[in-house]
Scaffold this motif. Structure first.
Motif, PDB file in Angstrom:
ATOM      1  N   VAL A 148      -4.255   9.157  -2.166  1.00  0.00           N
ATOM      2  CA  VAL A 148      -4.972   9.318  -0.892  1.00  0.00           C
ATOM      3  C   VAL A 148      -5.498   7.977  -0.406  1.00  0.00           C
ATOM      4  CG1 VAL A 148      -7.075  10.241   0.170  1.00  0.00           C
ATOM      5  CG2 VAL A 148      -5.601  11.745  -1.188  1.00  0.00           C
ATOM      6  N   SER A 149      -6.091   7.205  -1.302  1.00  0.00           N
ATOM      7  CA  SER A 149      -6.693   5.932  -0.920  1.00  0.00           C
ATOM      8  C   SER A 149      -5.661   4.979  -0.337  1.00  0.00           C
ATOM      9  CB  SER A 149      -7.374   5.296  -2.141  1.00  0.00           C
ATOM     10  OG  SER A 149      -7.910   4.038  -1.816  1.00  0.00           O
ATOM     11  N   TYR A 150      -4.499   4.847  -0.987  1.00  0.00           N
ATOM     12  CA  TYR A 150      -3.490   3.928  -0.478  1.00  0.00           C
ATOM     13  C   TYR A 150      -2.792   4.487   0.758  1.00  0.00           C
ATOM     14  CZ  TYR A 150      -4.195   0.632  -4.236  1.00  0.00           C
ATOM     15  OH  TYR A 150      -4.763  -0.301  -5.070  1.00  0.00           O
ATOM     16  N   SER A 151      -2.695   5.795   0.863  1.00  0.00           N
ATOM     17  CA  SER A 151      -2.200   6.386   2.115  1.00  0.00           C
ATOM     18  C   SER A 151      -3.169   6.066   3.246  1.00  0.00           C
ATOM     19  CB  SER A 151      -2.043   7.902   1.962  1.00  0.00           C
ATOM     20  OG  SER A 151      -1.090   8.232   0.981  1.00  0.00           O
ATOM     21  N   ASP A 152      -4.472   6.210   2.971  1.00  0.00           N
ATOM     22  CA  ASP A 152      -5.498   5.887   3.965  1.00  0.00           C
ATOM     23  C   ASP A 152      -5.344   4.451   4.458  1.00  0.00           C
ATOM     24  OD1 ASP A 152      -6.713   8.375   3.812  1.00  0.00           O
ATOM     25  OD2 ASP A 152      -8.311   7.716   2.453  1.00  0.00           O
ATOM     26  N   SER A 153      -5.195   3.529   3.519  1.00  0.00           N
ATOM     27  CA  SER A 153      -5.089   2.117   3.897  1.00  0.00           C
ATOM     28  C   SER A 153      -3.889   1.879   4.806  1.00  0.00           C
ATOM     29  CB  SER A 153      -4.970   1.243   2.642  1.00  0.00           C
ATOM     30  OG  SER A 153      -6.142   1.320   1.849  1.00  0.00           O
ATOM     31  N   THR A 154      -2.769   2.503   4.478  1.00  0.00           N
ATOM     32  CA  THR A 154      -1.563   2.311   5.276  1.00  0.00           C
ATOM     33  C   THR A 154      -1.713   2.934   6.655  1.00  0.00           C
ATOM     34  OG1 THR A 154      -0.355   2.558   3.183  1.00  0.00           O
ATOM     35  CG2 THR A 154       0.944   2.434   5.183  1.00  0.00           C
ATOM     36  N   ILE A 155      -2.243   4.156   6.703  1.00  0.00           N
ATOM     37  CA  ILE A 155      -2.412   4.857   7.976  1.00  0.00           C
ATOM     38  C   ILE A 155      -3.369   4.115   8.886  1.00  0.00           C
ATOM     39  CG2 ILE A 155      -3.357   6.980   8.989  1.00  0.00           C
ATOM     40  CD1 ILE A 155      -2.215   8.452   6.488  1.00  0.00           C
ATOM     41  N   ALA A 156      -4.392   3.492   8.288  1.00  0.00           N
ATOM     42  CA  ALA A 156      -5.415   2.796   9.076  1.00  0.00           C
ATOM     43  C   ALA A 156      -4.968   1.429   9.570  1.00  0.00           C
ATOM     44  CB  ALA A 156      -6.690   2.643   8.250  1.00  0.00           C
ATOM     45  N   ALA A 157      -3.836   0.928   9.071  1.00  0.00           N
ATOM     46  CA  ALA A 157      -3.366  -0.396   9.485  1.00  0.00           C
ATOM     47  C   ALA A 157      -3.093  -0.396  10.991  1.00  0.00           C
ATOM     48  CB  ALA A 157      -2.113  -0.772   8.708  1.00  0.00           C
ATOM     49  N   GLY A 158      -3.676  -1.332  11.702  1.00  0.00           N
ATOM     50  CA  GLY A 158      -3.568  -1.343  13.152  1.00  0.00           C
ATOM     51  C   GLY A 158      -2.175  -1.596  13.680  1.00  0.00           C
ATOM     52  N   LEU A 189       5.597   5.664   8.182  1.00  0.00           N
ATOM     53  CA  LEU A 189       4.233   6.163   8.224  1.00  0.00           C
ATOM     54  C   LEU A 189       4.184   7.672   8.007  1.00  0.00           C
ATOM     55  CD1 LEU A 189       1.279   5.402   8.647  1.00  0.00           C
ATOM     56  CD2 LEU A 189       1.606   5.759  11.104  1.00  0.00           C
ATOM     57  N   SER A 190       5.199   8.388   8.460  1.00  0.00           N
ATOM     58  CA  SER A 190       5.197   9.842   8.274  1.00  0.00           C
ATOM     59  C   SER A 190       5.126  10.217   6.802  1.00  0.00           C
ATOM     60  CB  SER A 190       6.435  10.469   8.917  1.00  0.00           C
ATOM     61  OG  SER A 190       7.615   9.902   8.392  1.00  0.00           O
ATOM     62  N   GLU A 191       5.762   9.417   5.937  1.00  0.00           N
ATOM     63  CA  GLU A 191       5.680   9.697   4.500  1.00  0.00           C
ATOM     64  C   GLU A 191       4.242   9.575   4.007  1.00  0.00           C
ATOM     65  OE1 GLU A 191       6.690   7.933   0.117  1.00  0.00           O
ATOM     66  OE2 GLU A 191       7.709   6.995   1.838  1.00  0.00           O
ATOM     67  N   MET A 192       3.501   8.630   4.555  1.00  0.00           N
ATOM     68  CA  MET A 192       2.120   8.439   4.115  1.00  0.00           C
ATOM     69  C   MET A 192       1.271   9.671   4.434  1.00  0.00           C
ATOM     70  SD  MET A 192       2.268   5.493   2.691  1.00  0.00           S
ATOM     71  CE  MET A 192       3.960   5.938   2.271  1.00  0.00           C
ATOM     72  N   TRP A 198       0.829  -1.201   0.000  1.00  0.00           N
ATOM     73  CA  TRP A 198       0.000   0.000   0.000  1.00  0.00           C
ATOM     74  C   TRP A 198       0.867   1.256   0.000  1.00  0.00           C
ATOM     75  CZ3 TRP A 198      -3.148  -2.121   4.734  1.00  0.00           C
ATOM     76  CH2 TRP A 198      -4.060  -3.083   4.277  1.00  0.00           C
ATOM     77  N   ALA A 199       1.927   1.235   0.817  1.00  0.00           N
ATOM     78  CA  ALA A 199       2.829   2.393   0.892  1.00  0.00           C
ATOM     79  C   ALA A 199       3.499   2.653  -0.451  1.00  0.00           C
ATOM     80  CB  ALA A 199       3.868   2.183   1.983  1.00  0.00           C
ATOM     81  N   LEU A 200       3.914   1.577  -1.120  1.00  0.00           N
ATOM     82  CA  LEU A 200       4.522   1.729  -2.438  1.00  0.00           C
ATOM     83  C   LEU A 200       3.545   2.366  -3.411  1.00  0.00           C
ATOM     84  CD1 LEU A 200       6.675   1.268  -4.604  1.00  0.00           C
ATOM     85  CD2 LEU A 200       5.865  -1.099  -4.805  1.00  0.00           C
TER      86      LEU A 200
END
Length: 480
Positions: free
Chosen positions: A248-258, A361-364, A231-233
């Motif tokens: 945005v969508s793939y950033s969202d997925s990465t940020i939301a990862a628990g 995560l900061s990059e996301m 997702w980050a890639l």
């Protein structure tokens, strides 16, 4: 006799060494190198796992050497330490790279990435026989395949950043990309470059397929790729493409990862100094195990330092910014310079694995902030910016104010530079935004400015590759 392609010039003994363990007998058939992508490569699943380790090895090799340095050295935030006769990437720092520099960065980055890609393709092409031969190990085989697909996406993405103009260079992305290799070419096989549109289509296809497999597996730690790394890639890939909604969508997925969260301010230094240092690192390469420490020596070790921070970078940090802890002073002929501490684990913590952060995560958050801005979602962009700035200023209360959208964009850009400096982003950020390179008054490069668009935003295709492969197209204006 027709010469083999440069990336095929790998001996069987080197392929054994690169997995950092002895090769399992039968792992590679004793065939000419050009045929290894066409035969059964593995006796069993354990052999495929060793081959995947070999692919990680080759990735760590190119990230810890010239490729890992290029993204910052070619930018506008570093200067050369006085007294270095010929520093690494001297041609790239001065934008005079030549096609015949086969043993320097021009040839080495090309060769190193295609070495890695060759290994990844060996893994992927060896999977189908294992699936039919070992039906009881389908999960292990699937995990190996999913990992290798994301590694292949990254290899194609990385080589395109160096040898092809950015995706948005032409509106239809119909300009020259890079060779898209899904197997090892046969000796003498003519291989040409695809368009940038085709190159990115393969990157997205491989990353997406890898994610679809790895999302069924729990992450085994930041040393290995995962669905989150995929997702980050794609968050980064779509940012380069200007596909803001998908970034945005793939950033969202990465940020939301628990399993992932921002490292607290009081552990920021530790995130770089120690291997196990919080949950912010999505993927990191274990260079102590798989690579060299060239990037550490050139950026962080005083006895061998070659590049230090330019004033243009240092001026971005205020006195309350905790990220200043990652700069270290050195004496440069009586002048105090600031070098990076992001790669100094080998010097300050000799028993710690030396790592390169592939995705944090900061990059996301910063990817998403920039993508939001391009969608005119300024409130959302400012909030992502605030989160990163607040972490960097734990003793202050950060609010984001801006006089205009352009002012907000500049703040996002500056925050990205503060957060990601020395992590290989700056030059590519300038290029993908179609900005000019403008170095500061203290720059000791022979080139202080480079106006976009410019042929010098890419490296020439190595002359050995052009000589060996008549189908390989040169880079216009720089391979002359």
């Amino acid at each position: 006799m027709k010469k083999k392609l440069v990336w095929l010039n790998i001996t069987m003994s080197l392929l054994c060494l690169l997995v950092m363990v002895s090769c399992k007998k039968g792992f590679l058939e004793k065939e000419p190198l050009g045929k290894v992508g066409k035969v059964q490569l593995f006796d069993d699943v354990a052999g495929a796992e060793l081959a995947l380790n070999g692919a990680y090895n080759r990735l760590a090799n190119y990230y810890s050497n010239e490729f890992g340095l290029y993204g910052d050295v070619a930018g506008d935030e570093l200067n050369v330490k006085v007294g270095n006769s010929i520093p690494v990437l001297n041609s790239e720092f001065n934008f005079v790279s030549a096609t015949d520099e086969d043993e320097l960065a021009v040839g080495k980055i090309w060769r190193d990435i295609f070495d890695a890609l060759n290994n990844v393709n060996n893994v992927i092409n060896g999977i189908p026989p294992l699936e039919s031969k070992f039906p009881g190990q389908v999960d292990e085989i699937a995990y190996i395949k999913g990992s290798a697909l994301i590694l292949r996406a990254l290899c194609h993405f990385d080589v395109s950043k160096v040898y092809a103009q950015t995706y948005t260079y032409q509106q239809d992305a119909g300009h020259l990309g890079v060779p898209v290799l899904l197997k090892t070419p046969s000796p003498g096989e003519a291989v040409s470059r695809r368009t940038m549109k085709e190159t990115y289509a393969q990157i997205i296809k491989d990353a997406s397929e890898g994610i679809s497999i790895l999302k069924h597996f729990k992450s085994t730690g930041p040393a290995y790729v995962s669905a989150e790394a995929g997702w980050a890639l794609l968050s980064r890939v779509y940012l380069y493409m200007g596909e803001w909604d998908k970034s945005v969508s793939y950033s969202d997925s990465t940020i939301a990862a628990g399993s992932i969260s921002l490292t607290p301010a009081n552990s920021y230094y530790s995130m770089f100094a120690y291997w196990n240092s919080g949950k912010e690192t999505i993927w990191q390469l274990n260079v102590s195990k798989y690579g060299s420490k060239t990037i550490d020596a050139i950026y962080s070790i005083e006895s061998s330092i070659q590049y230090y921070s330019a004033n243009k970078l240092l001026s971005l940090f205020d006195s309350g910014d905790i990220r200043r802890v990652l700069f270290r002073p050195i004496n440069d002929n009586g002048i105090t310079r600031q070098i990076s501490g992001k790669y100094s684990t080998g010097e300050t913590n000799p028993f710690q694995p030396f790592s390169i952060k592939m995705f944090r995560l900061s990059e996301m958050y910063l990817n998403r902030a920039e993508a939001y801005w391009n969608q005119k979602m300024y409130t959302e962009a400012a909030e992502d910016l605030r989160l990163i700035s607040q972490r960097a200023h734990p003793n202050s209360t950060i609010t984001i104010t801006y006089a205009s959208p352009e002012d907000l964009f500049q703040q996002i850009s500056d925050e990205r530079r503060r957060e990601l400096c020395f992590e290989g982003h700056r030059f590519y950020d300038i290029a993908r935004r179609h900005e000019n390179i403008i170095r500061g008054d203290d720059s000791n490069s022979s080139v202080k400015q480079l106006t976009y668009p410019n042929n010098r935003f890419v490296l020439p295709i190595p002359s050995k590759e052009l000589d060996a492969n008549p189908a390989m197209q040169p880079n216009p204006g720089i391979n002359n």
